[in-house]
Design a protein around this motif. Structure first.
Motif, PDB file in Angstrom:
ATOM      1  N   LYS A   1       0.798  -1.234   0.000  1.00 35.00           N
ATOM      2  CA  LYS A   1       0.000   0.000   0.000  1.00 35.00           C
ATOM      3  C   LYS A   1       0.826   1.277   0.000  1.00 35.00           C
ATOM      4  N   VAL A   2       1.997   1.237   0.629  1.00 36.47           N
ATOM      5  CA  VAL A   2       2.725   2.478   0.848  1.00 36.47           C
ATOM      6  C   VAL A   2       3.234   3.096  -0.456  1.00 36.47           C
ATOM      7  N   THR A   3       3.803   2.259  -1.305  1.00 40.46           N
ATOM      8  CA  THR A   3       4.465   2.843  -2.481  1.00 40.46           C
ATOM      9  C   THR A   3       3.856   2.396  -3.799  1.00 40.46           C
ATOM     10  N   ARG A   4       2.761   1.656  -3.761  1.00 40.97           N
ATOM     11  CA  ARG A   4       2.353   0.973  -4.992  1.00 40.97           C
ATOM     12  C   ARG A   4       1.998   1.924  -6.127  1.00 40.97           C
ATOM     13  N   GLU A   5       1.324   3.028  -5.813  1.00 37.10           N
ATOM     14  CA  GLU A   5       0.908   3.897  -6.915  1.00 37.10           C
ATOM     15  C   GLU A   5       2.114   4.506  -7.603  1.00 37.10           C
ATOM     16  N   TYR A   6       3.015   4.985  -6.750  1.00 39.46           N
ATOM     17  CA  TYR A   6       4.225   5.607  -7.270  1.00 39.46           C
ATOM     18  C   TYR A   6       5.044   4.597  -8.064  1.00 39.46           C
ATOM     19  N   ALA A   7       5.254   3.446  -7.472  1.00 36.08           N
ATOM     20  CA  ALA A   7       6.125   2.458  -8.117  1.00 36.08           C
ATOM     21  C   ALA A   7       5.527   1.950  -9.410  1.00 36.08           C
ATOM     22  N   ALA A   8       4.208   1.734  -9.411  1.00 36.88           N
ATOM     23  CA  ALA A   8       3.585   1.179 -10.606  1.00 36.88           C
ATOM     24  C   ALA A   8       3.698   2.169 -11.760  1.00 36.88           C
ATOM     25  N   MET A   9       3.442   3.445 -11.462  1.00 35.05           N
ATOM     26  CA  MET A   9       3.503   4.437 -12.520  1.00 35.05           C
ATOM     27  C   MET A   9       4.930   4.599 -13.028  1.00 35.05           C
ATOM     28  N   LYS A  10       5.874   4.639 -12.101  1.00 29.32           N
ATOM     29  CA  LYS A  10       7.273   4.819 -12.485  1.00 29.32           C
ATOM     30  C   LYS A  10       7.734   3.679 -13.382  1.00 29.32           C
ATOM     31  N   LEU A  11       7.420   2.482 -12.945  1.00 30.70           N
ATOM     32  CA  LEU A  11       7.839   1.306 -13.701  1.00 30.70           C
ATOM     33  C   LEU A  11       7.239   1.315 -15.108  1.00 30.70           C
ATOM     34  N   THR A  12       5.933   1.570 -15.176  1.00 30.31           N
ATOM     35  CA  THR A  12       5.279   1.503 -16.485  1.00 30.31           C
ATOM     36  C   THR A  12       5.839   2.552 -17.426  1.00 30.31           C
ATOM     37  N   LEU A  13       6.030   3.764 -16.905  1.00 25.65           N
ATOM     38  CA  LEU A  13       6.531   4.822 -17.790  1.00 25.65           C
ATOM     39  C   LEU A  13       7.960   4.535 -18.244  1.00 25.65           C
ATOM     40  N   TYR A  14       8.819   4.077 -17.330  1.00 25.74           N
ATOM     41  CA  TYR A  14      10.192   3.734 -17.716  1.00 25.74           C
ATOM     42  C   TYR A  14      10.202   2.709 -18.844  1.00 25.74           C
ATOM     43  N   LEU A  15       9.411   1.671 -18.627  1.00 26.99           N
ATOM     44  CA  LEU A  15       9.457   0.579 -19.593  1.00 26.99           C
ATOM     45  C   LEU A  15       8.861   1.005 -20.927  1.00 26.99           C
ATOM     46  N   PHE A  16       7.818   1.814 -20.837  1.00 26.28           N
ATOM     47  CA  PHE A  16       7.172   2.263 -22.079  1.00 26.28           C
ATOM     48  C   PHE A  16       8.116   3.177 -22.852  1.00 26.28           C
ATOM     49  N   ILE A  17       8.792   4.066 -22.147  1.00 25.81           N
ATOM     50  CA  ILE A  17       9.761   4.937 -22.815  1.00 25.81           C
ATOM     51  C   ILE A  17      10.790   4.085 -23.544  1.00 25.81           C
ATOM     52  N   GLY A  18      11.340   3.127 -22.810  1.00 23.69           N
ATOM     53  CA  GLY A  18      12.358   2.268 -23.423  1.00 23.69           C
ATOM     54  C   GLY A  18      11.822   1.586 -24.659  1.00 23.69           C
ATOM     55  N   SER A  19      10.617   1.046 -24.548  1.00 26.94           N
ATOM     56  CA  SER A  19      10.141   0.235 -25.665  1.00 26.94           C
ATOM     57  C   SER A  19       9.800   1.102 -26.877  1.00 26.94           C
ATOM     58  N   VAL A  20       9.235   2.299 -26.665  1.00 25.71           N
ATOM     59  CA  VAL A  20       8.909   3.085 -27.859  1.00 25.71           C
ATOM     60  C   VAL A  20      10.166   3.641 -28.523  1.00 25.71           C
ATOM     61  N   ILE A  21      11.185   3.935 -27.725  1.00 22.24           N
ATOM     62  CA  ILE A  21      12.435   4.400 -28.338  1.00 22.24           C
ATOM     63  C   ILE A  21      13.043   3.275 -29.172  1.00 22.24           C
ATOM     64  N   ALA A  22      13.022   2.079 -28.603  1.00 22.85           N
ATOM     65  CA  ALA A  22      13.530   0.940 -29.359  1.00 22.85           C
ATOM     66  C   ALA A  22      12.688   0.713 -30.609  1.00 22.85           C
ATOM     67  N   LEU A  23      11.400   1.010 -30.497  1.00 23.54           N
ATOM     68  CA  LEU A  23      10.514   0.821 -31.646  1.00 23.54           C
ATOM     69  C   LEU A  23      10.924   1.715 -32.815  1.00 23.54           C
TER      70      LEU A  23
END
Lengths: 490, 486
Positions: free
Chosen positions: A156-178
């Motif tokens: 509960k403590v960090t889930r919102e922050y961590a989930a958003m951070k993770l998704t955005l990092y990974l999405f950035i990486g994948s679209v750049i690679a795209l």
């Protein structure tokens, strides 16, 4: 091979997930049983494919190819080589044990298993992909369920922050690679996204050097390479147990694998050019990750940073671009996947009973859950690279390869292993031995049968590979040879 | 391009327009003579009428071999127009279904009749090949839309929406008309396909040509809500009845793009570099502004308004990546198709949610995944498709647009798009977080889903999945369709 085993492995989870979504939400028991059945099918089929791998012929086995989007030369093309086959098996193992360990999730298990299975399909799809578009398609399918899994069922403590951070990092990486992938597609002029055809496209040196960092680092974000590793410990810690297992165990391999498959194999000259930088960054990963793990007081953060450290070894193996290093990296991906799944399973079991992960507040857990302690110690020995365990089989060749390429980096990276030994022993002493704090005395129960099955399976695999490297090493070497042919090394 | 002699078979080119006119008449008739009970089914009547026209189009209305200028050069019967007509009919049918039974407009004959008239106007827009025809079609579309946007007479926001839409629309229309008059004055022609030759014969300075193109772009930029002509969109979207918002943000935008691309390719090929540069700048500003402003929104209709502005920016990438043909233009068409079905799905959820709860605030969506798992899942599919995630339609459309940009050497523009896609993902995920993560007090109050809405929602979601997974045929279709524009 007529039986489309790879397609069945890939789609079993998502089909099961859709069926689960159609069940009424209150039939929790049926939902769990269905999830377990699907995970078992995926595991058994991937094990079957693994053990019959040697009988098939060619670089890529169990190949299947169907037209998908002919106008752009995109096909549904799957097949495995000696590097991806162990990863498929790894995914089967982790999804199976993950379902076992999530058995008692009570908040909307229907959605949980459905999203977890969508994720699993994405992962399988990437490991078996022989088409660049196909790879991206499944890569991004694997990214987004992560957000919901962490945000809904996470800590509960960090889930919102961590989930958003993770998704955005990974999405950035994948679209750049795209974008890099699209550049390759048009540059090749072959009008195909087929990886095997693009490998032979003969891109110019300048093109390769320019695009390699986009593609390699775009994917390596998910592999946790420094300085883009930041999402990973936060994500691991916030995720629920099964998702952490999946995440550290499989998803980080997904990034590393895609970086290898698309970055190094399609742009080998770029890889040669940039390998010194990768070595530097990966060495930082190993030492820095281990050092941070050493000073964490949260049990799960220790494991989170240990993953960063171990993924550094994988990247080091890639960067050597020689036989030993690449074989070691292939083995390390599997070995670390199983090991870290085990670690996170253990952390989850301890946390479920103690409701805290502060290492100083824990103690004496070996008494109430001896099997968990044994499991953790096995995992610890693997992560230190102790002979007789899979970690040694994997890490030793990486260092051999690295020594040939860059002895100084090898010397520095070895320090990371020493620190690893230190933090593992610290946890073993503090959490599992020592005196149990009075608050827990008599209140902490043992683990369930399902938990035990998962622990035994994961530990057993690491010991088997450690004792008999021939179970996996020769297979990985066949995959390494394919890469070496492209890279032109020895 | 020669104008074909009139033959009765040419009437098939306006099959949909004739059908729509008849349909509008039937609706008004039923409204006048029907009993109270039958009026409640006007939405179904409209939707099935539109569906019948759609099927008839597939059977008789295909351009096949007879592509070319018809009816004295007023219209061009071609594959892109056909494709757009199908898309518009689909969007209108979904809108009609979403309006069924909605208070206070769901049982009003004039509401549905006006809707059908706008579809007719848009159908003429996408095939118009003459400046006069084009202008008439645009006005036939716009004037009923102003009325529809302000249809909720008792509601200040809706009235404001209608008035604002009208004022902005009138100004944009006037500027565009000025551009048309200049074009006519310098070339002496009104037919789009004769204009290019006429303009070239005059050897006009590129500056003058550019000025004319700019004036025309103002008018079309309003229709597609591209920056800096987007100011009306958020207020109009928020105030209009939600089904009409869905319609304006999808069908009207698609028709605007059809006209924009046709006119630019047909009339201004000589100054392609110039208008491509203007549209590139607009694309960058539109997507960035749309996404950044969307971040701050608390109302889901406003958020979708800004997101639709951002999507106009992505689609403009496909328009400017015109060289080498046809990939860029084809990607624009596919992106529009994907965007229309996806956005309609998103708005269907918004309509259903507001119908039961009376709220459009994002914070009220808390607990939706427990109240109505199916609706929550539909919203998940729609938003992830808008964000460009596989296996949904938005993913293939995004890849296709970026591919076109890379192929035209606009790699930097692709990267701008990439950065924007990330911002987009952020706010879509924020909504999903509210839906799936947060709790609310009325979680056990279910949300009713009437039959008409269910049909519309399932249809859109199915289309999102079909386009996203079996992408091959759609790509082929768009590639072949737009080739008749070059």
């Amino acid at each position: 091979m007529d039986f489309p085993v790879l397609s069945i492995i890939t789609f079993t989870p998502i089909v099961a997930g859709m069926v689960i979504l159609c069940l009424p939400a209150h039939r929790k028991r049926e939902i769990r049983i269905l999830a377990l059945v699907a995970a078992t099918i995926a595991l058994l089929l991937s094990a079957w494919a693994y053990f019959t791998f040697g009988q098939a012929q060619g670089d890529y086995r169990f190949e299947e190819q169907y037209a998908w989007i002919p106008a752009l030369g995109i096909s549904y093309h799957v097949g495995v080589n000696g590097i991806s086959m162990p990863l498929v098996l790894l995914t089967g193992i982790v999804i199976f044990t993950g379902v076992l360990i999530s058995w008692n999730i009570d908040d909307r298990p229907r959605e949980f298993f459905a999203f977890l299975f969508v994720l699993a399909t994405g992962v399988f799809g990437v490991f078996v992909a022989l088409d660049l578009f196909h790879l991206f398609f499944f890569y991004e399918i694997a990214v987004f369920p992560m957000f919901l899994l962490i945000a809904i069922w996470g800590w509960k403590v960090t889930r919102e922050y961590a989930a958003m951070k993770l998704t955005l990092y990974l999405f950035i990486g994948s679209v750049i690679a795209l974008v890099g992938a699209l550049a390759m597609y048009f540059m090749s002029g072959l009008n195909t996204f087929d990886l095997l055809a693009l490998e032979q496209a003969g891109f110019s040196t300048a093109f390769q050097r320019f695009w390699f960092p986009f593609v390699f680092f775009g994917f390596a974000v998910l592999g946790g390479i420094f300085p883009f590793h930041n999402w990973s410990p936060d994500g691991h810690v916030a995720a629920p147990t099964a998702v952490s297992m999946f995440h550290a165990g499989v998803l980080m391999k997904l990034g590393a694998f895609a970086a290898l498959r698309v970055g190094i194999m399609l742009l080998p000259e770029g890889a040669q050019f940039w390998s010194p930088l990768i070595i530097i960054l990966a060495t930082i990963n190993v030492v820095y990750g281990a050092s941070i793990a050493m000073v964490q007081s949260d049990f799960k953060y220790v494991i989170g940073f240990s993953s960063v450290s171990h993924m550094g070894l994988v990247m080091l193996g890639f960067a050597t671009l020689n036989k030993d290093g690449l074989t070691g990296a292939g083995l390390q991906m599997f070995s670390h996947g199983v090991m870290t799944a085990l670690f996170f399973a253990v952390v989850g079991m301890v946390y479920d009973r103690a409701h805290t992960r502060e290492i100083p507040k824990l103690g004496g857990f070996a008494k109430v859950m001896p099997l968990v302690a044994v499991g953790f110690i096995v995992g610890g020995l693997v992560s230190m690279g102790m002979p007789g365990f899979s970690g040694f089989v994997a890490e030793f060749p990486i260092f051999m390869g690295l020594w040939q390429k860059q002895p100084v980096a090898a010397l520095i990276a070895v320090v990371g292993i020493v620190i690893t030994a230190a933090y593992v022993m610290r946890i073993v002493r503090q959490v599992f031995f020592g005196k149990m704090p009075e608050a827990f005395e008599g209140k902490v129960g043992g683990v369930t049968t399902f938990d035990k099955i998962a622990l035994v399976l994961l530990s057993g695999i690491m010991i088997s590979i450690g004792v008999m490297p021939s179970l996996m090493a020769p297979m990985v070497e066949t995959g390494t040879e394919i890469i070496l042919r492209l890279v032109g090394g020895v | 391009m020669p104008i074909l002699e009139f033959t009765p078979s040419m009437l098939l080119a306006i099959l949909s327009e004739m059908g729509l006119l008849v349909l509008a008449g039937i609706i008004l008739l039923v409204d006048a003579i029907g009993r109270q009970g039958s009026r409640r089914n006007l939405g179904w009547l409209t939707a099935s009428g539109l569906a019948a026209i759609l099927i008839a189009m597939f059977i008789w209305g295909k351009p096949e071999a007879s592509e070319g200028l018809v009816l004295g050069g007023m219209l061009r019967h071609d594959w892109p127009a056909f494709t757009f007509k199908i898309l518009l009919l689909f969007a209108a049918a979904v809108t009609a279904l979403l309006s069924t039974g909605m208070k206070p407009f769901g049982d009003r004959g004039e509401f549905f009749a006006l809707l059908v008239v706008t579809v007719m106007g848009m159908n003429l827009m996408v095939s118009a090949a003459d400046l006069i025809m084009l202008y008439l079609a645009i006005e036939t579309t716009s004037i009923p839309l102003y009325v529809l946007a302000g249809f909720l007479k008792g509601d200040d926001k809706s009235t404001e929406s209608g008035l604002k839409y009208f004022l902005f629309g009138a100004i944009a229309s006037a500027v565009m008309l000025y551009g048309f008059s200049l074009i006519y004055g310098f070339s002496g022609e009104t037919n789009l396909y004769a204009l290019a030759a006429g303009v070239q014969a005059q050897q006009l300075s590129p500056w003058l040509m550019g000025g004319m193109a700019l004036l025309v772009i103002v008018g079309f930029g309003f229709k597609i809500s591209a920056a800096p002509f987007h100011f009306w969109a958020p207020d109009v979207y928020e105030g209009a009845p939600t089904p009409i918002t869905a319609y304006i943000s999808t069908a009207s935008k698609a028709a605007g793009f059809a006209v924009l691309v046709r006119v630019m390719l047909a009339v201004f090929p000589a100054i392609q570099a110039y208008w491509a540069a203007i549209l590139t700048a607009m694309a960058v500003v539109t997507m960035t502004l749309g996404n950044l402003l969307a971040l701050a929104q608390k109302n889901i209709k406003r958020l979708l308004a800004y997101s639709s502005i951002a999507h106009a920016g992505y689609i403009l990438i496909g328009v400017v990546a015109v060289n080498p043909p046809p990939l860029g233009t084809a990607s624009m068409l596919l992106y529009l198709i994907a965007y229309v079905v996806t956005n309609l799905a998103a708005f269907a959820v918004v309509v259903l949610f507001a119908r039961s709860t009376g709220s459009d605030e994002i914070e009220d969506y808390a607990g939706l995944s427990r109240r109505s798992p199916g609706l929550a899942l539909s919203l998940l599919v729609a938003l992830l498709s808008l964000a460009g995630m596989p296996p949904f339609a938005g993913f293939i459309a995004k890849v296709y647009i970026f591919a076109a940009a890379v192929q035209s050497g606009l790699i930097w523009l692709a990267f701008v798009g990439v950065i924007n896609a990330i911002i987009g993902l952020y706010y879509y995920l924020t909504i999903l977080k509210v839906v799936y993560l947060y709790r609310s007090d009325d979680e056990d109050r279910r949300i009713a889903i009437p039959g008409a809405h269910a049909v519309a929602l399932v249809g859109c979601i199915a289309a999102v999945l079909i386009i996203g997974i079996i992408s091959g045929p759609w790509l082929d279709w768009t590639l072949q369709a737009v080739s008749s524009w070059f």
